[in-house]
Design a protein around this motif. Structure first.
Motif, PDB file in Angstrom:
ATOM      1  N   PRO A   1       0.811  -1.222   0.000  1.00  0.00           N
ATOM      2  CA  PRO A   1       0.000   0.000   0.000  1.00  0.00           C
ATOM      3  C   PRO A   1       0.846   1.274   0.000  1.00  0.00           C
ATOM      4  O   PRO A   1       0.537   2.229  -0.712  1.00  0.00           O
ATOM      5  N   GLU A   2       1.917   1.287   0.788  1.00  0.00           N
ATOM      6  CA  GLU A   2       2.780   2.475   0.846  1.00  0.00           C
ATOM      7  C   GLU A   2       3.431   2.735  -0.509  1.00  0.00           C
ATOM      8  O   GLU A   2       3.482   3.880  -0.978  1.00  0.00           O
ATOM      9  N   LEU A   3       3.929   1.691  -1.148  1.00  0.00           N
ATOM     10  CA  LEU A   3       4.545   1.858  -2.465  1.00  0.00           C
ATOM     11  C   LEU A   3       3.521   2.307  -3.493  1.00  0.00           C
ATOM     12  O   LEU A   3       3.812   3.140  -4.357  1.00  0.00           O
ATOM     13  N   LEU A   4       2.321   1.747  -3.397  1.00  0.00           N
ATOM     14  CA  LEU A   4       1.281   2.144  -4.331  1.00  0.00           C
ATOM     15  C   LEU A   4       0.902   3.608  -4.154  1.00  0.00           C
ATOM     16  O   LEU A   4       0.672   4.329  -5.132  1.00  0.00           O
TER      17      LEU A   4
ATOM     18  N   ALA B   1      -9.860   1.335  -4.522  1.00  0.00           N
ATOM     19  CA  ALA B   1     -10.045   1.745  -3.125  1.00  0.00           C
ATOM     20  C   ALA B   1      -8.931   2.674  -2.655  1.00  0.00           C
ATOM     21  O   ALA B   1      -9.155   3.533  -1.792  1.00  0.00           O
ATOM     22  N   LEU B   2      -7.726   2.531  -3.209  1.00  0.00           N
ATOM     23  CA  LEU B   2      -6.594   3.340  -2.773  1.00  0.00           C
ATOM     24  C   LEU B   2      -6.568   4.734  -3.398  1.00  0.00           C
ATOM     25  O   LEU B   2      -6.145   5.703  -2.759  1.00  0.00           O
ATOM     26  N   VAL B   3      -7.006   4.845  -4.638  1.00  0.00           N
ATOM     27  CA  VAL B   3      -6.920   6.130  -5.348  1.00  0.00           C
ATOM     28  C   VAL B   3      -7.569   7.276  -4.563  1.00  0.00           C
ATOM     29  O   VAL B   3      -6.974   8.354  -4.440  1.00  0.00           O
ATOM     30  N   PRO B   4      -8.775   7.125  -4.012  1.00  0.00           N
ATOM     31  CA  PRO B   4      -9.398   8.249  -3.295  1.00  0.00           C
ATOM     32  C   PRO B   4      -8.659   8.660  -2.026  1.00  0.00           C
ATOM     33  O   PRO B   4      -9.006   9.687  -1.428  1.00  0.00           O
ATOM     34  N   LYS B   5      -7.647   7.892  -1.615  1.00  0.00           N
ATOM     35  CA  LYS B   5      -6.926   8.190  -0.385  1.00  0.00           C
ATOM     36  C   LYS B   5      -5.612   8.922  -0.622  1.00  0.00           C
ATOM     37  O   LYS B   5      -4.903   9.244   0.329  1.00  0.00           O
ATOM     38  N   ILE B   6      -5.264   9.187  -1.869  1.00  0.00           N
ATOM     39  CA  ILE B   6      -4.002   9.867  -2.144  1.00  0.00           C
ATOM     40  C   ILE B   6      -4.090  11.324  -1.695  1.00  0.00           C
ATOM     41  O   ILE B   6      -5.162  11.909  -1.584  1.00  0.00           O
ATOM     42  N   ASN B   7      -2.932  11.909  -1.457  1.00  0.00           N
ATOM     43  CA  ASN B   7      -2.854  13.292  -0.993  1.00  0.00           C
ATOM     44  C   ASN B   7      -2.750  14.241  -2.190  1.00  0.00           C
ATOM     45  O   ASN B   7      -1.704  14.815  -2.467  1.00  0.00           O
ATOM     46  N   SER B   8      -3.849  14.365  -2.900  1.00  0.00           N
ATOM     47  CA  SER B   8      -3.902  15.266  -4.055  1.00  0.00           C
ATOM     48  C   SER B   8      -5.329  15.769  -4.224  1.00  0.00           C
ATOM     49  O   SER B   8      -6.066  15.302  -5.090  1.00  0.00           O
ATOM     50  N   PRO B   9      -5.747  16.732  -3.371  1.00  0.00           N
ATOM     51  CA  PRO B   9      -7.141  17.197  -3.395  1.00  0.00           C
ATOM     52  C   PRO B   9      -7.593  17.692  -4.766  1.00  0.00           C
ATOM     53  O   PRO B   9      -8.736  17.449  -5.171  1.00  0.00           O
ATOM     54  N   LEU B  10      -6.695  18.354  -5.488  1.00  0.00           N
ATOM     55  CA  LEU B  10      -7.065  18.895  -6.797  1.00  0.00           C
ATOM     56  C   LEU B  10      -7.417  17.785  -7.770  1.00  0.00           C
ATOM     57  O   LEU B  10      -8.475  17.800  -8.412  1.00  0.00           O
ATOM     58  N   ARG B  11      -6.544  16.771  -7.879  1.00  0.00           N
ATOM     59  CA  ARG B  11      -6.814  15.691  -8.834  1.00  0.00           C
ATOM     60  C   ARG B  11      -7.992  14.830  -8.397  1.00  0.00           C
ATOM     61  O   ARG B  11      -8.740  14.329  -9.220  1.00  0.00           O
ATOM     62  N   LEU B  12      -8.170  14.673  -7.082  1.00  0.00           N
ATOM     63  CA  LEU B  12      -9.319  13.897  -6.613  1.00  0.00           C
ATOM     64  C   LEU B  12     -10.628  14.616  -6.925  1.00  0.00           C
ATOM     65  O   LEU B  12     -11.630  13.988  -7.276  1.00  0.00           O
ATOM     66  N   ARG B  13     -10.613  15.941  -6.830  1.00  0.00           N
ATOM     67  CA  ARG B  13     -11.814  16.693  -7.170  1.00  0.00           C
ATOM     68  C   ARG B  13     -12.122  16.557  -8.661  1.00  0.00           C
ATOM     69  O   ARG B  13     -13.273  16.366  -9.055  1.00  0.00           O
TER      70      ARG B  13
END
Length: 290
Positions: free
Chosen positions: A17-20, A44-56
């Protein structure tokens, strides 16, 4: 990925998970969209990344968008490249990422591609043309990045900076505080005061033996606007501030007179609830039919 696949089961439970996350957080929006289709774990992992702009943007990418002015991503990337290399600036976020990574030729739902990008794509001219100008003259390519200025007399500047109030009984403050349609309400005037006071002292230039204060901004032109009522009319261009503490904000500069400041519009491209320019109304205004 081969390294991940050959790791022991004991270490993979904590390391994969950390590497992903490290991998996913460096992906562009288009690649993130693809990643959500790889498998359930990745989705499931994509929505947890630290990128608010790209997630929006990712959330918007599954919504339908309808605009009469689609612009391919390649044209938008070239626009960003030309602006940034020619003028030695960096377009503020989130506008830059939306231009370069939004995968559809249609803009995100609820938005329009600004006239400046449309000019690059189709030659559509959005210059403010006064009645005495050549109707065939287009200056869009020359004015994409330009200097915008707020000018006010010393007494108005002092009242704003020292007291934080709209100068009372000062006819010279009309341009900044009493100019309908976009500058005259208490809320609008308060925003103008905040905008002026946010600028550092180093941004102020004095002219006329210290009688006039000038605050200059480097701006990227976005779109024309035209608003008309029976009492007043407002015609100008929305711009994106490129420097200083207000970087990324969108403001209006009137095309009347000497390009007067016309008011705050949005904190960023996200908040810009732009209504498409009424070309017929603007043309009627310049013909004197209004």
């Amino acid at each position: 990925m081969l390294f991940v696949a050959t790791m022991s089961s004991a270490s993979s439970a904590t390391s994969i998970p950390e590497l992903l996350f490290q991998f996913l957080e460096h992906l562009s929006l288009r690649d993130l969209i693809s990643a959500t289709h790889v498998c359930q774990d990745w989705r499931a992992l994509v929505p947890k990344i630290n990128s608010p702009l790209r997630l929006r943007l990712l959330g918007l990418s599954f919504s339908d968008a309808i605009s009469p002015y689609p612009i391919p991503v390649g044209v938008r990337i070239l626009y960003v490249y030309n602006i940034e290399t020619k003028h030695k600036v960096v377009i503020p976020e989130p506008y830059r990422t939306i231009l370069t990574e939004w995968p559809s030729s249609q803009p995100p739902p609820g938005m329009y591609w600004p006239h400046s990008v449309r000019f690059r794509a189709s030659g559509f001219c959005f210059c403010a043309r006064h009645r005495h100008m050549d109707a065939d003259l287009c200056l869009c390519a020359e004015n994409e990045v330009r200097s915008a200025k707020i000018t006010m007399p010393n007494d108005v500047f002092r009242a704003v900076m020292e007291e934080g109030v709209v100068p009372a009984d000062q006819p010279t403050s009309w341009e900044l505080f009493d100019n309908p349609l976009r500058l005259y309400t208490g809320e609008q005037n308060a925003q103008t005061i905040r905008f002026i006071r946010a600028q550092p002292a180093t941004a102020v230039e004095w002219t006329g033996a210290g009688r006039w204060a000038n605050i200059k901004f480097s701006v990227l032109q976005l779109s024309r606007y035209h608003v008309y009522t029976t009492e007043a009319s407002s015609d100008g261009i929305f711009v994106l501030i490129l420097d200083g503490p207000s970087r990324g904000q969108i403001h209006g500069w009137s095309s009347q007179g000497i390009s007067w400041y016309d008011g705050f519009e949005a904190e960023s491209f996200w908040d810009w609830n732009y209504t498409e320019w009424n070309r017929d109304a603007s043309a009627a205004y310049y013909r004197g039919d209004w």
